[in-house]
Motif scaffolding. Structure first.
Motif, PDB file in Angstrom:
ATOM      1  N   ASP A   1      63.163  23.048  47.043  1.00  0.00           N
ATOM      2  CA  ASP A   1      62.922  24.228  46.207  1.00  0.00           C
ATOM      3  C   ASP A   1      63.788  24.084  44.953  1.00  0.00           C
ATOM      4  O   ASP A   1      65.015  24.210  45.014  1.00  0.00           O
ATOM      5  CB  ASP A   1      63.293  25.486  46.994  1.00  0.00           C
ATOM      6  CG  ASP A   1      63.066  26.774  46.225  1.00  0.00           C
ATOM      7  OD1 ASP A   1      63.122  26.765  44.970  1.00  0.00           O
ATOM      8  OD2 ASP A   1      62.848  27.811  46.872  1.00  0.00           O
ATOM      9  N   LEU A   2      63.149  23.794  43.821  1.00  0.00           N
ATOM     10  CA  LEU A   2      63.882  23.497  42.595  1.00  0.00           C
ATOM     11  C   LEU A   2      64.683  24.689  42.088  1.00  0.00           C
ATOM     12  O   LEU A   2      65.813  24.527  41.616  1.00  0.00           O
ATOM     13  CB  LEU A   2      62.913  23.006  41.513  1.00  0.00           C
ATOM     14  CG  LEU A   2      62.173  21.720  41.844  1.00  0.00           C
ATOM     15  CD1 LEU A   2      61.176  21.389  40.745  1.00  0.00           C
ATOM     16  CD2 LEU A   2      63.136  20.575  42.061  1.00  0.00           C
ATOM     17  N   GLN A   3      64.134  25.880  42.190  1.00  0.00           N
ATOM     18  CA  GLN A   3      64.862  27.070  41.751  1.00  0.00           C
ATOM     19  C   GLN A   3      66.093  27.292  42.626  1.00  0.00           C
ATOM     20  O   GLN A   3      67.176  27.591  42.132  1.00  0.00           O
ATOM     21  CB  GLN A   3      63.964  28.303  41.778  1.00  0.00           C
ATOM     22  CG  GLN A   3      64.626  29.556  41.219  1.00  0.00           C
ATOM     23  CD  GLN A   3      64.928  29.449  39.732  1.00  0.00           C
ATOM     24  OE1 GLN A   3      64.072  29.023  38.959  1.00  0.00           O
ATOM     25  NE2 GLN A   3      66.126  29.810  39.339  1.00  0.00           N
ATOM     26  N   ALA A   4      65.933  27.121  43.935  1.00  0.00           N
ATOM     27  CA  ALA A   4      67.065  27.279  44.853  1.00  0.00           C
ATOM     28  C   ALA A   4      68.120  26.205  44.589  1.00  0.00           C
ATOM     29  O   ALA A   4      69.325  26.484  44.652  1.00  0.00           O
ATOM     30  CB  ALA A   4      66.589  27.221  46.298  1.00  0.00           C
TER      31      ALA A   4
ATOM     32  N   ARG B   1      61.930  19.353  29.733  1.00  0.00           N
ATOM     33  CA  ARG B   1      61.723  19.474  31.167  1.00  0.00           C
ATOM     34  C   ARG B   1      60.804  18.375  31.661  1.00  0.00           C
ATOM     35  O   ARG B   1      59.853  17.996  31.004  1.00  0.00           O
ATOM     36  CB  ARG B   1      61.125  20.826  31.512  1.00  0.00           C
ATOM     37  CG  ARG B   1      62.049  21.963  31.175  1.00  0.00           C
ATOM     38  CD  ARG B   1      61.442  23.262  31.554  1.00  0.00           C
ATOM     39  NE  ARG B   1      62.363  24.331  31.197  1.00  0.00           N
ATOM     40  CZ  ARG B   1      62.197  25.566  31.541  1.00  0.00           C
ATOM     41  NH1 ARG B   1      61.143  25.931  32.241  1.00  0.00           N
ATOM     42  NH2 ARG B   1      63.067  26.480  31.202  1.00  0.00           N
TER      43      ARG B   1
ATOM     44  N   TYR C   1      67.913  17.022  40.769  1.00  0.00           N
ATOM     45  CA  TYR C   1      68.521  18.048  39.910  1.00  0.00           C
ATOM     46  C   TYR C   1      68.533  17.605  38.447  1.00  0.00           C
ATOM     47  O   TYR C   1      68.203  18.389  37.561  1.00  0.00           O
ATOM     48  CB  TYR C   1      69.940  18.371  40.367  1.00  0.00           C
ATOM     49  CG  TYR C   1      70.560  19.471  39.563  1.00  0.00           C
ATOM     50  CD1 TYR C   1      70.313  20.800  39.857  1.00  0.00           C
ATOM     51  CD2 TYR C   1      71.364  19.188  38.448  1.00  0.00           C
ATOM     52  CE1 TYR C   1      70.858  21.823  39.090  1.00  0.00           C
ATOM     53  CE2 TYR C   1      71.902  20.191  37.677  1.00  0.00           C
ATOM     54  CZ  TYR C   1      71.642  21.506  37.997  1.00  0.00           C
ATOM     55  OH  TYR C   1      72.171  22.520  37.229  1.00  0.00           O
TER      56      TYR C   1
ATOM     57  N   TYR D   1      68.750  24.694  41.695  1.00  0.00           N
ATOM     58  CA  TYR D   1      69.425  25.096  40.455  1.00  0.00           C
ATOM     59  C   TYR D   1      70.420  26.226  40.722  1.00  0.00           C
ATOM     60  O   TYR D   1      71.579  26.162  40.314  1.00  0.00           O
ATOM     61  CB  TYR D   1      68.393  25.522  39.406  1.00  0.00           C
ATOM     62  CG  TYR D   1      69.034  26.091  38.165  1.00  0.00           C
ATOM     63  CD1 TYR D   1      69.548  25.242  37.189  1.00  0.00           C
ATOM     64  CD2 TYR D   1      69.143  27.462  37.970  1.00  0.00           C
ATOM     65  CE1 TYR D   1      70.153  25.754  36.051  1.00  0.00           C
ATOM     66  CE2 TYR D   1      69.751  27.986  36.843  1.00  0.00           C
ATOM     67  CZ  TYR D   1      70.247  27.126  35.886  1.00  0.00           C
ATOM     68  OH  TYR D   1      70.861  27.630  34.772  1.00  0.00           O
ATOM     69  N   ASN D   2      69.974  27.256  41.420  1.00  0.00           N
ATOM     70  CA  ASN D   2      70.836  28.405  41.708  1.00  0.00           C
ATOM     71  C   ASN D   2      72.053  28.004  42.535  1.00  0.00           C
ATOM     72  O   ASN D   2      73.151  28.517  42.315  1.00  0.00           O
ATOM     73  CB  ASN D   2      70.052  29.505  42.421  1.00  0.00           C
ATOM     74  CG  ASN D   2      69.031  30.165  41.520  1.00  0.00           C
ATOM     75  OD1 ASN D   2      69.126  30.106  40.294  1.00  0.00           O
ATOM     76  ND2 ASN D   2      68.031  30.787  42.111  1.00  0.00           N
ATOM     77  N   THR D   3      71.867  27.096  43.486  1.00  0.00           N
ATOM     78  CA  THR D   3      72.971  26.659  44.341  1.00  0.00           C
ATOM     79  C   THR D   3      73.997  25.873  43.534  1.00  0.00           C
ATOM     80  O   THR D   3      75.213  26.075  43.692  1.00  0.00           O
ATOM     81  CB  THR D   3      72.442  25.814  45.517  1.00  0.00           C
ATOM     82  OG1 THR D   3      71.483  26.583  46.245  1.00  0.00           O
ATOM     83  CG2 THR D   3      73.556  25.383  46.447  1.00  0.00           C
TER      84      THR D   3
END
Length: 69
Positions: free
Chosen positions: A20-23, A5, A67, A25-27
Motif C-alpha cells: 500500500d503506497l499511501q501507507a 512521479r 518508496y 509513505y505515511n509510515t
C-alpha cells in the motif's frame, strides 16, 4: 507542469503481498521521513509494519526501492 512521479503498471508487491503506497509513505513520514529512516537504518522496522519479516530475502531493500520510486 512536469510530474516526477513514477507510474506503476501494476501495484508493487513483496513476497506476493501488495504494498500500500499511501501507507508506506505515511509510515516513513511517521518515522521522521526519508533522511531519518535511512540515517537510523529503520527500514527493518518499516518492513515489519507491513508484515515483511527478515526471512524475506532483500525485503527491506525492495521496500526502500518502492518508496524511492
Amino acid at each position: 507542469p512536469i510530474s516526477f512521479r513514477t507510474t506503476f503498471r501494476s501495484l508493487p508487491t513483496i513476497a506476493g503481498q501488495v504494498v500500500d503506497l499511501q501507507a508506506l509513505y505515511n509510515t516513513v513520514v511517521a518515522h521522521g521521513g526519508w533522511d531519518k529512516v535511512n540515517d537510523r537504518q529503520l527500514w527493518p522496522s518499516i518492513a515489519s509494519h507491513f508484515g515483511i519479516d527478515s526471512s524475506c530475502l532483500n525485503g527491506t531493500q525492495a521496500l526502500k526501492n518502492i518508496y524511492i520510486r
